[in-house]
Design an enzyme around this catalytic site. Sequence first.
Site, PDB file in Angstrom:
ATOM      1  N   GLY A 234      -4.457  -3.813   6.336  1.00  0.00           N
ATOM      2  CA  GLY A 234      -3.397  -3.619   7.320  1.00  0.00           C
ATOM      3  C   GLY A 234      -3.486  -2.238   7.935  1.00  0.00           C
ATOM      4  O   GLY A 234      -4.141  -1.343   7.394  1.00  0.00           O
TER       5      GLY A 234
ATOM      6  N   ASP B 132     -13.883  -0.713   3.495  1.00  0.00           N
ATOM      7  CA  ASP B 132     -12.950  -0.885   4.618  1.00  0.00           C
ATOM      8  C   ASP B 132     -13.635  -0.274   5.848  1.00  0.00           C
ATOM      9  O   ASP B 132     -14.373  -0.963   6.573  1.00  0.00           O
ATOM     10  CB  ASP B 132     -11.615  -0.197   4.247  1.00  0.00           C
ATOM     11  CG  ASP B 132     -10.595  -0.129   5.387  1.00  0.00           C
ATOM     12  OD1 ASP B 132     -10.914  -0.531   6.514  1.00  0.00           O
ATOM     13  OD2 ASP B 132      -9.463   0.353   5.163  1.00  0.00           O
TER      14      ASP B 132
ATOM     15  N   LYS C 231      -1.301  -0.947  -4.248  1.00  0.00           N
ATOM     16  CA  LYS C 231      -2.463  -0.122  -3.874  1.00  0.00           C
ATOM     17  C   LYS C 231      -1.982   1.316  -3.762  1.00  0.00           C
ATOM     18  O   LYS C 231      -0.965   1.584  -3.116  1.00  0.00           O
ATOM     19  CB  LYS C 231      -3.033  -0.636  -2.555  1.00  0.00           C
ATOM     20  CG  LYS C 231      -3.964   0.323  -1.812  1.00  0.00           C
ATOM     21  CD  LYS C 231      -4.730  -0.422  -0.733  1.00  0.00           C
ATOM     22  CE  LYS C 231      -4.816   0.356   0.560  1.00  0.00           C
ATOM     23  NZ  LYS C 231      -5.553  -0.391   1.609  1.00  0.00           N
TER      24      LYS C 231
ATOM     25  N   SER D  21       0.864  -1.182   0.000  1.00  0.00           N
ATOM     26  CA  SER D  21       0.000   0.000   0.000  1.00  0.00           C
ATOM     27  C   SER D  21       0.898   1.229   0.000  1.00  0.00           C
ATOM     28  O   SER D  21       1.660   1.446   0.938  1.00  0.00           O
ATOM     29  CB  SER D  21      -0.879  -0.040   1.261  1.00  0.00           C
ATOM     30  OG  SER D  21      -1.590   1.163   1.413  1.00  0.00           O
TER      31      SER D  21
ATOM     32  N   GLU E 158     -11.279   1.260  -3.085  1.00  0.00           N
ATOM     33  CA  GLU E 158     -11.560   1.077  -1.664  1.00  0.00           C
ATOM     34  C   GLU E 158     -12.106   2.364  -1.045  1.00  0.00           C
ATOM     35  O   GLU E 158     -11.532   3.442  -1.209  1.00  0.00           O
ATOM     36  CB  GLU E 158     -10.239   0.665  -0.985  1.00  0.00           C
ATOM     37  CG  GLU E 158     -10.359   0.161   0.442  1.00  0.00           C
ATOM     38  CD  GLU E 158      -8.983  -0.321   0.972  1.00  0.00           C
ATOM     39  OE1 GLU E 158      -8.109  -0.699   0.167  1.00  0.00           O
ATOM     40  OE2 GLU E 158      -8.803  -0.305   2.197  1.00  0.00           O
TER      41      GLU E 158
ATOM     42  N   LYS F  58     -10.271  -6.135   8.534  1.00  0.00           N
ATOM     43  CA  LYS F  58      -9.231  -5.764   9.500  1.00  0.00           C
ATOM     44  C   LYS F  58      -9.746  -6.197  10.855  1.00  0.00           C
ATOM     45  O   LYS F  58     -10.816  -5.754  11.288  1.00  0.00           O
ATOM     46  CB  LYS F  58      -9.005  -4.242   9.511  1.00  0.00           C
ATOM     47  CG  LYS F  58      -8.284  -3.703   8.285  1.00  0.00           C
ATOM     48  CD  LYS F  58      -8.069  -2.204   8.387  1.00  0.00           C
ATOM     49  CE  LYS F  58      -7.424  -1.668   7.120  1.00  0.00           C
ATOM     50  NZ  LYS F  58      -7.488  -0.187   7.048  1.00  0.00           N
TER      51      LYS F  58
ATOM     52  N   LYS G  98      -2.866   5.194  -2.588  1.00  0.00           N
ATOM     53  CA  LYS G  98      -3.756   6.072  -1.826  1.00  0.00           C
ATOM     54  C   LYS G  98      -4.144   7.237  -2.728  1.00  0.00           C
ATOM     55  O   LYS G  98      -3.285   7.821  -3.398  1.00  0.00           O
ATOM     56  CB  LYS G  98      -3.031   6.590  -0.581  1.00  0.00           C
ATOM     57  CG  LYS G  98      -2.796   5.505   0.460  1.00  0.00           C
ATOM     58  CD  LYS G  98      -4.104   5.062   1.093  1.00  0.00           C
ATOM     59  CE  LYS G  98      -3.860   4.041   2.186  1.00  0.00           C
ATOM     60  NZ  LYS G  98      -5.124   3.625   2.827  1.00  0.00           N
TER      61      LYS G  98
ATOM     62  N   ASP H 152      -7.257   3.455  -2.927  1.00  0.00           N
ATOM     63  CA  ASP H 152      -7.947   3.593  -1.632  1.00  0.00           C
ATOM     64  C   ASP H 152      -8.084   5.073  -1.282  1.00  0.00           C
ATOM     65  O   ASP H 152      -7.085   5.788  -1.164  1.00  0.00           O
ATOM     66  CB  ASP H 152      -7.133   2.866  -0.542  1.00  0.00           C
ATOM     67  CG  ASP H 152      -7.829   2.845   0.818  1.00  0.00           C
ATOM     68  OD1 ASP H 152      -8.953   3.390   0.926  1.00  0.00           O
ATOM     69  OD2 ASP H 152      -7.248   2.293   1.771  1.00  0.00           O
TER      70      ASP H 152
HETATM   71  O1  OSB Z   1      -7.055   2.313   4.713  1.00  0.00           O
HETATM   72  O2  OSB Z   1      -6.091   0.484   4.441  1.00  0.00           O
HETATM   73  C1  OSB Z   1      -6.114   1.598   4.956  1.00  0.00           C
HETATM   74  C2  OSB Z   1      -2.920   2.204   6.963  1.00  0.00           C
HETATM   75  C3  OSB Z   1      -3.413   2.950   8.004  1.00  0.00           C
HETATM   76  C4  OSB Z   1      -4.740   3.277   8.025  1.00  0.00           C
HETATM   77  C5  OSB Z   1      -5.586   2.850   6.987  1.00  0.00           C
HETATM   78  C6  OSB Z   1      -5.095   2.081   5.942  1.00  0.00           C
HETATM   79  C7  OSB Z   1      -3.734   1.785   5.915  1.00  0.00           C
HETATM   80  C8  OSB Z   1      -3.069   1.043   4.848  1.00  0.00           C
HETATM   81  C9  OSB Z   1      -1.801   0.316   5.207  1.00  0.00           C
HETATM   82  O3  OSB Z   1      -3.437   1.069   3.685  1.00  0.00           O
HETATM   83  C10 OSB Z   1      -1.697  -1.075   4.714  1.00  0.00           C
HETATM   84  C11 OSB Z   1      -0.558  -1.827   5.370  1.00  0.00           C
HETATM   85  O4  OSB Z   1      -0.578  -2.045   6.602  1.00  0.00           O
HETATM   86  O5  OSB Z   1       0.364  -2.216   4.655  1.00  0.00           O
HETATM   87 MG    MG Z   2      -8.395   1.262   3.464  1.00  0.00          MG
END
Ligand code: OSB
Ligand code: MG
Length: 368
Positions: A290, A238, A161, A135, A213, A262, A163, A188
Amino acid sequence: MKIERVELALLYLPYVHFFETSLGREEGREFIIVKAYSEGLYGYGEVVASEAPFYSYETTSTAWHVLSKFLIPLVLQQGISRPEDYAWEARRFRGHPMAKAGLELALWDLQAKKAGVPLARMYGGTREAIDVGVSLGIEDSIPELLERVEYFIGEGYRRIKLKIKPGWDVEVVKRVREDHPEMLLQADANGAYSLKDKGGLMMLDAFDLLLLEQPFPPYDLWDHSRLQKEMSTPICLDESIIGEDTARQALEIGSCRVINIKVGRVGGFVEARKVHDVCRRAGIPVWCGGMLESGIGRAHNLHIASLPNFKLPSDLSASKRYYREDLIDPPIELERDGTIKVPEEPGIGVHPVEARIKRATLREESFS
Ligand code: OSB
Ligand code: MG
């Protein structure tokens, strides 16, 4: 099995590289490690709440409060030690899923260690290695992001992924897709959009994304269903999915075609498995999200992701992608085929280094 003592430790670990989402940029992470002791053994859990209430309303302070005042007493004063019994009793307290999950996971680790089996076996997991992706946060410029994408593909990750947020979306996804036409790619938004951005979001349909996402804020199942009716890209929820019931409701009204699980967000493994099962019955794939966990939390995620309906690559990366020195030794590593092995030793199956935990600790308390 009687729990004799529970310890909480508040830790801070700096990231190797800042992590920016639509919610803001962070240089490191505050989190809580829970350690539960029984008959010469101990189990570890991780509370994924952060210092500030951006991703969810929980914080490390609220989690500490709820754990010490309400959740730990269930275990020490009421003598509950089986994780399923704990999950049932903890339901009396509304909300605070991340706090609940941290202690439940420590009990699961302890129970599996007592039985001498890896957690995956106790959970009914069916795979030995997990398909994973990385990510990648928002960068200062598109070239900087493209360079990072290149680096992680070189490391062997087979899914990326990105952001996104308003102003860092269509153009970014387009440029990454141009460089990597075949790669598994998803985006995401962490809830940064609303229905009036529908036109812009629909432009993402041109890039063959695995999924989009959480485009809209949490608790907004209805607008997600309106968007999913028009978008061809599968929406994955999520933040919106807080348990079995929201998962079922989201599927009934067509808010998404994929769910990210999660364990902290849904309040523990007992609830995570229910979400998994609701999705499996509906033919909806899930994957493991994660929270930039330490090796303790990521080991827990590997065991959870071994369940059969985890069908898309999970947000689980090697230790060195997050931290210079993880809390566990050996660290978690990526295999050459783009997977991470589920640990085979009893419980979480990894080895936390107490000296490293101590070095990162800001505050600790022991309950007995
Ligand atoms: O939205 O998935 C999310 C990390 C912190 C808060 C929200 C998210 C995330 C990640 C990290 O996308 C994914 C990872 O732990 O590798
Ligand atoms: Mg997310």
